[in-house]
Design an enzyme around this catalytic site. Structure first.
Site, PDB file in Angstrom:
ATOM      1  N   CYS A 185      40.463  63.158  72.304  1.00  0.00           N
ATOM      2  CA  CYS A 185      39.529  62.171  72.874  1.00  0.00           C
ATOM      3  C   CYS A 185      38.067  62.570  72.701  1.00  0.00           C
ATOM      4  CB  CYS A 185      39.839  61.951  74.348  1.00  0.00           C
ATOM      5  SG  CYS A 185      41.495  61.305  74.589  1.00  0.00           S
ATOM      6  N   HIS A 237      33.996  58.118  76.989  1.00  0.00           N
ATOM      7  CA  HIS A 237      35.348  57.906  76.464  1.00  0.00           C
ATOM      8  C   HIS A 237      36.150  57.062  77.453  1.00  0.00           C
ATOM      9  CE1 HIS A 237      39.329  58.378  75.060  1.00  0.00           C
ATOM     10  NE2 HIS A 237      39.680  59.163  76.059  1.00  0.00           N
ATOM     11  N   ASN A 255      43.369  53.364  76.122  1.00  0.00           N
ATOM     12  CA  ASN A 255      42.762  54.602  75.634  1.00  0.00           C
ATOM     13  C   ASN A 255      43.035  54.722  74.141  1.00  0.00           C
ATOM     14  OD1 ASN A 255      42.077  57.235  75.004  1.00  0.00           O
ATOM     15  ND2 ASN A 255      43.021  58.132  76.825  1.00  0.00           N
TER      16      ASN A 255
HETATM   17  O1  UT7 Z   1      42.032  60.582  77.345  1.00  0.00           O
HETATM   18  C1  UT7 Z   1      41.877  61.670  78.226  1.00  0.00           C
HETATM   19  C2  UT7 Z   1      43.138  61.999  78.850  1.00  0.00           C
HETATM   20  N1  UT7 Z   1      43.674  61.112  79.831  1.00  0.00           N
HETATM   21  C3  UT7 Z   1      43.127  60.897  81.040  1.00  0.00           C
HETATM   22  O2  UT7 Z   1      42.001  61.186  81.294  1.00  0.00           O
HETATM   23  C4  UT7 Z   1      44.042  60.303  82.111  1.00  0.00           C
HETATM   24  C5  UT7 Z   1      43.854  61.019  83.420  1.00  0.00           C
HETATM   25  N2  UT7 Z   1      44.777  60.640  84.465  1.00  0.00           N
HETATM   26  C6  UT7 Z   1      44.909  59.368  84.934  1.00  0.00           C
HETATM   27  O3  UT7 Z   1      44.251  58.457  84.464  1.00  0.00           O
HETATM   28  C7  UT7 Z   1      45.835  59.107  86.109  1.00  0.00           C
HETATM   29  O4  UT7 Z   1      46.280  60.337  86.637  1.00  0.00           O
HETATM   30  C8  UT7 Z   1      47.060  58.227  85.753  1.00  0.00           C
HETATM   31  C9  UT7 Z   1      46.592  56.779  85.477  1.00  0.00           C
HETATM   32  C10 UT7 Z   1      47.785  58.772  84.561  1.00  0.00           C
HETATM   33  C11 UT7 Z   1      48.040  58.180  86.947  1.00  0.00           C
HETATM   34  O5  UT7 Z   1      47.398  57.770  88.112  1.00  0.00           O
HETATM   35  P1  UT7 Z   1      47.685  58.526  89.492  1.00  0.00           P
HETATM   36  O6  UT7 Z   1      46.951  57.782  90.521  1.00  0.00           O
HETATM   37  O7  UT7 Z   1      47.346  59.973  89.293  1.00  0.00           O
HETATM   38  O8  UT7 Z   1      49.251  58.273  89.684  1.00  0.00           O
HETATM   39  P2  UT7 Z   1      50.422  59.358  89.816  1.00  0.00           P
HETATM   40  O9  UT7 Z   1      50.666  60.050  88.535  1.00  0.00           O
HETATM   41  O10 UT7 Z   1      50.195  60.174  91.024  1.00  0.00           O
HETATM   42  O11 UT7 Z   1      51.639  58.419  90.098  1.00  0.00           O
HETATM   43  C12 UT7 Z   1      51.771  57.739  91.330  1.00  0.00           C
HETATM   44  C13 UT7 Z   1      53.101  57.038  91.360  1.00  0.00           C
HETATM   45  C14 UT7 Z   1      54.281  57.985  91.114  1.00  0.00           C
HETATM   46  O12 UT7 Z   1      55.323  57.541  91.991  1.00  0.00           O
HETATM   47  P3  UT7 Z   1      55.662  58.371  93.330  1.00  0.00           P
HETATM   48  O13 UT7 Z   1      56.014  59.759  92.861  1.00  0.00           O
HETATM   49  O14 UT7 Z   1      54.401  58.327  94.142  1.00  0.00           O
HETATM   50  O15 UT7 Z   1      56.800  57.592  93.902  1.00  0.00           O
HETATM   51  C15 UT7 Z   1      54.684  57.683  89.693  1.00  0.00           C
HETATM   52  O16 UT7 Z   1      56.047  57.904  89.448  1.00  0.00           O
HETATM   53  O17 UT7 Z   1      53.176  56.032  90.336  1.00  0.00           O
HETATM   54  C16 UT7 Z   1      54.378  56.210  89.566  1.00  0.00           C
HETATM   55  N3  UT7 Z   1      54.113  55.811  88.189  1.00  0.00           N
HETATM   56  C17 UT7 Z   1      54.196  54.540  87.772  1.00  0.00           C
HETATM   57  N4  UT7 Z   1      54.526  53.388  88.404  1.00  0.00           N
HETATM   58  C18 UT7 Z   1      54.495  52.260  87.680  1.00  0.00           C
HETATM   59  C19 UT7 Z   1      53.717  56.588  87.159  1.00  0.00           C
HETATM   60  N5  UT7 Z   1      53.548  55.831  86.064  1.00  0.00           N
HETATM   61  C20 UT7 Z   1      53.835  54.559  86.408  1.00  0.00           C
HETATM   62  C21 UT7 Z   1      53.810  53.334  85.705  1.00  0.00           C
HETATM   63  N6  UT7 Z   1      54.169  52.208  86.385  1.00  0.00           N
HETATM   64  N7  UT7 Z   1      53.471  53.234  84.410  1.00  0.00           N
END
Ligand code: UT7
Length: 328
Positions: A113, A255, A285
């Site tokens: 990225c 980014h 992204n």
């Molecule tokens: O390009 C540079 C690299 N990338 C980034 O900079 C991305 C950085 N990270 C992020 O943008 C965020 O951490 C994410 C968008 C990836 C995730 O957001 P979050 O608020 O950190 O969510 P999480 O990983 O804590 O997931 C929360 C819940 C989980 O369920 P439980 O364990 O709370 O029951 C996940 O299993 O959301 C669930 N989950 C989903 N639900 C529906 C994870 N992915 C999905 C999905 N759809 N696609």
């Protein structure tokens, strides 16, 4: 000493639009979850047999035209991608061949990225030393072929899209225009927090015919936290080096990984969101392509004018990050 100035911008995204709800064919997910967590509404996916070099070629052609240059005018091609067409050689030489060039050097860089920011800095050094005067920098990705479509791939799979952006960078003697400073960083201690570790030369695993065989991994929360902190630091050092007040900058282009990351950075500097150009809702992204695609659209929308103060910043896998300050 000449300065390096972006003289033409191009972009290309494949026509196939994949909306959040379309992803429910693979994942247990929803438009509401994806949009509120990331700001993404839709992304583009290339349809076979499109390749990263091909997407880059379309963007490059537009950038050359915008700069009033022909491919033969190029002294160097820099190709930034995490999704090269082949394991080797890099996509740069494939693009060079598509452009009809015979021996123009092509350099591939692997900063994910942060690839576009690294590429601008590299181009700036070649131009400042006088070695080259006209450089093509491309950021292009076909990521729909490494996305894990198995149910457990949903957290990473919903975020990424395909696309390409390109800029022509030229030497200029006009005072006050062009790249003013760049700051680059990396921290391999976090290499495994966002990666595709297989297939690899270390594991000697091979992709079986008919199987994607890729297992992308991301520690989302850790990446998010570092992204906010590191882009904030990189912007701060750009501001201090230029002696610019945060408000004095006309446009910030970060980014596009997650709109909440941009919001957190804006909040840190006490800046309104309209100082930041964003289009993540349309493309997700696009890794190395995201900043040049933003530059293209910002210019098309009249948000980048000659003389504007601009700061670019990126953070991604590696971890790698950096910033560039420039006068448009
Ligand atoms: O390009 C540079 C690299 N990338 C980034 O900079 C991305 C950085 N990270 C992020 O943008 C965020 O951490 C994410 C968008 C990836 C995730 O957001 P979050 O608020 O950190 O969510 P999480 O990983 O804590 O997931 C929360 C819940 C989980 O369920 P439980 O364990 O709370 O029951 C996940 O299993 O959301 C669930 N989950 C989903 N639900 C529906 C994870 N992915 C999905 C999905 N759809 N696609």
């Amino acid at each position: 000493m000449p300065a390096a100035r972006i003289s033409g911008v191009g972009m290309y995204v494949p026509p196939k639009v994949v909306r959040n709800d379309d992803l429910r064919a693979f994942y247990d997910t929803s438009d509401e979850w994806i949009y509120t967590r990331s700001g993404i509404k839709e992304r583009r996916w290339a349809e076979e047999p499109a390749s990263t070099a091909e997407l880059g070629y379309y963007a490059a052609q537009e950038a050359l035209q915008a700069a009033g240059k022909k491919a033969v005018d190029l002294d160097l091609i820099i190709f930034a991608t995490l999704s090269p067409d082949l394991y080797f050689p890099g996509s740069g030489v494939l693009l060079q061949q598509k452009l009809g060039l015979e021996t123009t050097p092509a350099l591939d860089i692997r900063q994910q990225c942060s690839g576009f920011v690294y590429g601008l800095s590299i181009a700036d050094q070649f131009i400042r030393t006088g070695m080259y005067r006209t450089i093509l920098l491309v950021g292009a990705e076909v990521q729909s072929t490494w996305i894990d479509y198995a149910p457990e791939g949903r957290t990473v799979g919903v975020l990424f899209g395909d696309g390409a952006g390109a800029v022509v960078i030229e030497a200029t003697e006009a005072l006050g225009r062009g790249i003013r400073s760049s700051h680059l960083y990396s921290q391999g201690a976090y290499a495994m927090e966002l990666c595709i570790a297989e297939p690899s030369s270390a594991t000697r695993r091979h992709i079986l015919p008919g199987s994607y065989g890729m297992r992308p991994y991301m520690n989302g929360k850790e990446v998010f936290r570092h992204a906010v902190q590191r882009m904030g630091e990189a912007i701060q050092v750009a501001l201090s080096t230029q002696n610019w007040h945060p408000n004095e900058v006309d446009l910030y282009v970060l980014h596009q990984a997650n709109i909440r990351i941009v919001q957190a950075v804006a909040e840190f500097f006490g800046l309104p969101m309209d100082k930041f150009f964003n289009n993540i809702h349309k493309y997700g992204n696009t890794t190395a392509a995201s900043i040049p695609i933003c530059l293209y659209e910002a210019q098309a929308e009249g948000r980048l004018k000659a003389g504007d103060k601009v700061i670019l910043a990126a953070f991604g896998s590696g971890f790698t990050w950096g910033s560039v300050a420039l006068i448009w």
